[in-house]
Write a protein that holds these residues in place. Structure first.
Motif, PDB file in Angstrom:
ATOM      1  N   CYS A 140       1.224  -0.967  -0.221  1.00  0.00           N
ATOM      2  CA  CYS A 140       0.218   0.006  -0.583  1.00  0.00           C
ATOM      3  C   CYS A 140       0.686   1.468   0.039  1.00  0.00           C
ATOM      4  O   CYS A 140       0.582   2.101  -0.303  1.00  0.00           O
ATOM      5  CB  CYS A 140      -1.033  -0.004   1.214  1.00  0.00           C
ATOM      6  N   ALA A 141       1.651   0.979   0.644  1.00  0.00           N
ATOM      7  CA  ALA A 141       2.889   2.383   0.485  1.00  0.00           C
ATOM      8  C   ALA A 141       3.132   2.595  -0.705  1.00  0.00           C
ATOM      9  O   ALA A 141       3.654   3.920  -1.202  1.00  0.00           O
ATOM     10  CB  ALA A 141       3.550   2.401   1.809  1.00  0.00           C
ATOM     11  N   LEU A 142       2.936   1.524  -1.340  1.00  0.00           N
ATOM     12  CA  LEU A 142       4.185   1.558  -3.090  1.00  0.00           C
ATOM     13  C   LEU A 142       3.560   2.456  -3.451  1.00  0.00           C
ATOM     14  O   LEU A 142       3.791   2.914  -5.096  1.00  0.00           O
ATOM     15  CB  LEU A 142       4.550   0.508  -3.505  1.00  0.00           C
ATOM     16  N   GLY A 143       1.782   1.681  -3.613  1.00  0.00           N
ATOM     17  CA  GLY A 143       0.559   3.000  -4.310  1.00  0.00           C
ATOM     18  C   GLY A 143       0.673   3.444  -3.673  1.00  0.00           C
ATOM     19  O   GLY A 143      -0.040   4.545  -4.974  1.00  0.00           O
ATOM     20  N   SER A 144       0.462   4.105  -2.723  1.00  0.00           N
ATOM     21  CA  SER A 144       0.307   5.278  -2.700  1.00  0.00           C
ATOM     22  C   SER A 144       1.527   6.776  -3.331  1.00  0.00           C
ATOM     23  O   SER A 144       0.421   7.655  -3.422  1.00  0.00           O
ATOM     24  CB  SER A 144       1.258   5.428  -1.336  1.00  0.00           C
ATOM     25  N   LEU A 145       2.795   5.783  -3.417  1.00  0.00           N
ATOM     26  CA  LEU A 145       3.333   6.732  -3.832  1.00  0.00           C
ATOM     27  C   LEU A 145       3.020   7.312  -6.227  1.00  0.00           C
ATOM     28  O   LEU A 145       3.537   8.384  -6.212  1.00  0.00           O
ATOM     29  CB  LEU A 145       4.698   6.013  -3.597  1.00  0.00           C
ATOM     30  N   ILE A 146       2.420   6.315  -5.627  1.00  0.00           N
ATOM     31  CA  ILE A 146       1.580   6.245  -7.614  1.00  0.00           C
ATOM     32  C   ILE A 146       0.096   6.575  -8.107  1.00  0.00           C
ATOM     33  O   ILE A 146      -0.671   7.165  -8.600  1.00  0.00           O
ATOM     34  CB  ILE A 146       1.698   5.267  -8.278  1.00  0.00           C
ATOM     35  N   ARG A 147      -0.148   6.879  -6.496  1.00  0.00           N
ATOM     36  CA  ARG A 147      -1.650   7.173  -6.023  1.00  0.00           C
ATOM     37  C   ARG A 147      -2.929   6.289  -6.356  1.00  0.00           C
ATOM     38  O   ARG A 147      -3.897   6.424  -7.053  1.00  0.00           O
ATOM     39  CB  ARG A 147      -2.014   8.725  -6.822  1.00  0.00           C
ATOM     40  N   TYR A 148      -2.401   5.336  -6.959  1.00  0.00           N
ATOM     41  CA  TYR A 148      -3.035   3.519  -7.376  1.00  0.00           C
ATOM     42  C   TYR A 148      -3.461   4.247  -9.257  1.00  0.00           C
ATOM     43  O   TYR A 148      -4.009   4.023  -9.419  1.00  0.00           O
ATOM     44  CB  TYR A 148      -4.226   3.180  -7.431  1.00  0.00           C
ATOM     45  N   ALA A 149      -2.843   5.277  -9.795  1.00  0.00           N
ATOM     46  CA  ALA A 149      -3.062   5.556 -11.059  1.00  0.00           C
ATOM     47  C   ALA A 149      -4.342   6.263 -10.972  1.00  0.00           C
ATOM     48  O   ALA A 149      -5.024   5.615 -12.184  1.00  0.00           O
ATOM     49  CB  ALA A 149      -2.523   4.982 -12.502  1.00  0.00           C
ATOM     50  N   GLY A 150      -5.379   6.381  -9.985  1.00  0.00           N
ATOM     51  CA  GLY A 150      -6.736   7.147 -10.019  1.00  0.00           C
ATOM     52  C   GLY A 150      -7.352   5.972 -10.265  1.00  0.00           C
ATOM     53  O   GLY A 150      -8.922   5.819  -9.803  1.00  0.00           O
ATOM     54  N   ALA A 151      -6.918   4.439 -10.071  1.00  0.00           N
ATOM     55  CA  ALA A 151      -8.400   3.393  -9.680  1.00  0.00           C
ATOM     56  C   ALA A 151      -8.356   2.760  -8.320  1.00  0.00           C
ATOM     57  O   ALA A 151      -7.964   1.718  -8.568  1.00  0.00           O
ATOM     58  CB  ALA A 151      -7.554   2.360 -10.726  1.00  0.00           C
ATOM     59  N   GLY A 152      -7.683   3.921  -7.290  1.00  0.00           N
ATOM     60  CA  GLY A 152      -7.649   2.573  -6.113  1.00  0.00           C
ATOM     61  C   GLY A 152      -8.683   3.033  -5.006  1.00  0.00           C
ATOM     62  O   GLY A 152      -9.934   3.702  -6.025  1.00  0.00           O
ATOM     63  N   ALA A 153      -9.309   2.063  -4.190  1.00  0.00           N
ATOM     64  CA  ALA A 153     -10.780   1.813  -3.527  1.00  0.00           C
ATOM     65  C   ALA A 153     -11.072   3.146  -3.285  1.00  0.00           C
ATOM     66  O   ALA A 153     -12.811   2.823  -3.153  1.00  0.00           O
ATOM     67  CB  ALA A 153     -10.620   0.753  -2.808  1.00  0.00           C
ATOM     68  N   GLU A 154     -10.480   4.559  -3.037  1.00  0.00           N
ATOM     69  CA  GLU A 154     -11.809   5.806  -2.278  1.00  0.00           C
ATOM     70  C   GLU A 154     -10.629   6.972  -3.154  1.00  0.00           C
ATOM     71  O   GLU A 154      -9.518   6.329  -3.182  1.00  0.00           O
ATOM     72  CB  GLU A 154     -11.413   5.270  -0.660  1.00  0.00           C
ATOM     73  N   LEU A 155     -12.098   7.329  -3.209  1.00  0.00           N
ATOM     74  CA  LEU A 155     -11.666   8.528  -3.700  1.00  0.00           C
ATOM     75  C   LEU A 155     -11.285   9.318  -1.967  1.00  0.00           C
ATOM     76  O   LEU A 155     -12.263   9.858  -1.301  1.00  0.00           O
ATOM     77  CB  LEU A 155     -12.830   9.412  -4.661  1.00  0.00           C
ATOM     78  N   ARG A 156     -10.237  10.774  -2.708  1.00  0.00           N
ATOM     79  CA  ARG A 156      -9.963  11.434  -1.209  1.00  0.00           C
ATOM     80  C   ARG A 156     -10.041  12.854  -1.638  1.00  0.00           C
ATOM     81  O   ARG A 156      -9.394  13.221  -3.085  1.00  0.00           O
ATOM     82  CB  ARG A 156      -8.634  10.911  -0.741  1.00  0.00           C
ATOM     83  N   VAL A 157     -10.747  13.604  -1.580  1.00  0.00           N
ATOM     84  CA  VAL A 157     -11.044  15.003  -2.137  1.00  0.00           C
ATOM     85  C   VAL A 157     -10.552  16.552  -0.247  1.00  0.00           C
ATOM     86  O   VAL A 157     -10.863  16.284   0.095  1.00  0.00           O
ATOM     87  CB  VAL A 157     -12.915  15.376  -2.736  1.00  0.00           C
ATOM     88  N   ILE A 158      -9.639  16.750  -1.287  1.00  0.00           N
ATOM     89  CA  ILE A 158      -9.525  18.502  -0.896  1.00  0.00           C
ATOM     90  C   ILE A 158     -10.561  19.531  -1.494  1.00  0.00           C
ATOM     91  O   ILE A 158     -10.281  19.788  -2.592  1.00  0.00           O
ATOM     92  CB  ILE A 158      -8.530  19.043  -0.264  1.00  0.00           C
ATOM     93  N   ALA A 159     -11.464  20.008  -0.453  1.00  0.00           N
ATOM     94  CA  ALA A 159     -11.708  21.485  -1.695  1.00  0.00           C
ATOM     95  C   ALA A 159     -12.750  22.496  -1.019  1.00  0.00           C
ATOM     96  O   ALA A 159     -12.595  21.744   0.528  1.00  0.00           O
ATOM     97  CB  ALA A 159     -13.954  20.673  -2.064  1.00  0.00           C
ATOM     98  N   GLU A 160     -12.187  23.774  -1.735  1.00  0.00           N
ATOM     99  CA  GLU A 160     -12.178  24.722  -0.764  1.00  0.00           C
ATOM    100  C   GLU A 160     -13.222  25.834  -0.289  1.00  0.00           C
ATOM    101  O   GLU A 160     -13.877  26.152  -1.867  1.00  0.00           O
ATOM    102  CB  GLU A 160     -10.637  25.624  -1.037  1.00  0.00           C
ATOM    103  N   ARG A 161     -14.251  25.896  -0.127  1.00  0.00           N
ATOM    104  CA  ARG A 161     -14.744  27.437  -0.676  1.00  0.00           C
ATOM    105  C   ARG A 161     -13.575  28.549  -0.561  1.00  0.00           C
ATOM    106  O   ARG A 161     -13.457  29.299   0.234  1.00  0.00           O
ATOM    107  CB  ARG A 161     -15.751  27.153   1.616  1.00  0.00           C
ATOM    108  N   PRO A 162     -14.181  28.859  -2.048  1.00  0.00           N
ATOM    109  CA  PRO A 162     -13.554  30.080  -2.384  1.00  0.00           C
ATOM    110  C   PRO A 162     -13.883  31.547  -1.186  1.00  0.00           C
ATOM    111  O   PRO A 162     -14.594  31.879  -0.825  1.00  0.00           O
ATOM    112  CB  PRO A 162     -13.945  30.340  -3.637  1.00  0.00           C
ATOM    113  N   SER A 163     -12.831  32.200  -1.740  1.00  0.00           N
ATOM    114  CA  SER A 163     -12.820  33.431   0.192  1.00  0.00           C
ATOM    115  C   SER A 163     -13.503  34.817  -1.298  1.00  0.00           C
ATOM    116  O   SER A 163     -13.518  34.523  -2.175  1.00  0.00           O
ATOM    117  CB  SER A 163     -10.701  33.651  -0.536  1.00  0.00           C
TER     118      SER A 163
END
Ligand SMILES: [Zn+2]
Length: 333
Positions: free
Chosen positions: A310-333
């Protein structure tokens, strides 16, 4: 009241269900059935249909249990409700403490792996350090860590018992859901939802409420199962995250991004992860279904074995095909 009677089932029961006529994401009304699932956790007699909105490609359970009865589809010992108090680790402090120094280039990949191996993403200090965790459980896994690092911690959670535990842990927690969380407008620097959005009856309402509570410049950090990920494709209906009728929606990078933008957010970052428990959970679910085994617990040995992969997979972010989506979104200022 509707009966979802199933042919050949003796153990029928009547569950109040509701049928969505319009899509929660695009307001379209043309859906096609794509899957029929059973409850793989509580093994009730009902069958649940996953439909696809032909206009926007959103997948959701329809019909589905109403808000009033959805609680009866959750086991009483739901793990997050009971988590014991947690102390911050060194890397938590390195990332989230108020006085944490800027992160240097050589630390970034190490901390990225740390974050991806963790069930939660630990935020950098933001604004005045007011954080709301929606679906906080007892607070024992996430809010405890941030509180110990100086954050002011708020939580919301449907289970009164879990909220009582969270209050005992020192968090300002109330009973409720993402859609009706009552904290004041623009009062939060960070809002988090770890595997919550797929459980809501209206992700659009939940995200609008998150937006309302965030200060301009504040960030929403969330994680959902990735319907377009490799586990979903590999395991089909045996993927653990089908989880009908608790997971009412299935998101892809596209549909989740559209949801966020419609709520007013600017999407800062989308990554995928596959945690060390994720593969064995998927395999367990598959084996139990196919061979009738009753493998019910995560094995810590297998977690240790999987962690380097999983550590190796993390470094390539599973090329976008990992089991979960993690998102950071911002309320614009
Ligand atoms: Zn739609």
């Amino acid at each position: 009241m509707h009966a979802t009677a199933v042919e050949g089932q003796l153990e029928e029961r009547v569950v109040p269900v509701e049928t969505l006529a319009t899509c929660d994401l695009c307001s379209g009304g043309d859906f096609e059935p794509r899957r029929v699932w059973r409850d793989e956790l509580l093994f009730g007699p009902e069958r649940w249909t996953l439909v696809r909105c032909k206009a926007c490609n959103l997948y959701f359970i329809n019909p589905r249990p109403t808000r009033e009865v959805i609680g009866s589809f959750y086991p009483t010992d739901y793990a997050a409700h009971l988590a014991p108090p947690t102390q911050p680790k060194r890397w938590h402090r390195r990332v989230a403490a108020k006085d944490a120094a800027p992160i240097s280039w050589w630390e970034k990949p190490i901390l990225q792996v740390r974050q991806d191996l963790s069930w939660y993403r630990i935020p950098r200090w933001h604004g005045d350090g007011h954080v709301l965790d929606i679906g906080c459980g007892s607070g024992g896994r996430y809010l405890d860590v941030l509180k110990a690092l100086g954050w002011t911690t708020y939580g919301i959670e449907p289970s009164p018992q879990a909220v009582a535990n969270a209050v005992a842990h020192g968090h300002q927690a109330v009973v409720g859901t993402a859609e009706d969380a009552p904290f004041p407008d623009q009062s939060m620097d960070i809002v988090t939802m770890w595997h919550v959005l797929e459980h809501t009856h209206s992700p659009a309402t939940a995200l609008a409420n998150c937006f309302r509570m965030l200060r301009p410049g504040g960030q929403l950090s969330l994680c959902v199962p990735n319907w377009a990920g490799m586990q979903a494709k590999l395991y089909g209906r045996f993927w653990w995250s089908c989880d009908a009728p608790r997971h009412l929606f299935q998101f892809t990078r596209k549909t989740l991004g559209r949801y966020l933008e419609q709520a007013g957010f600017r999407v800062v970052k989308v990554t995928t992860r596959t945690g060390p428990t994720s593969w064995q959970r998927a395999a367990r679910h598959f084996l139990n279904n196919v061979f009738g085994t009753k493998w019910a617990r995560d094995s810590s040995l297998l977690v240790d074995v999987m962690s380097p992969f999983c550590a190796l997979g993390s470094l390539i972010r599973y090329a976008g095909a990992g089991a979960e989506l993690r998102v950071i979104a911002e309320r614009p200022s």
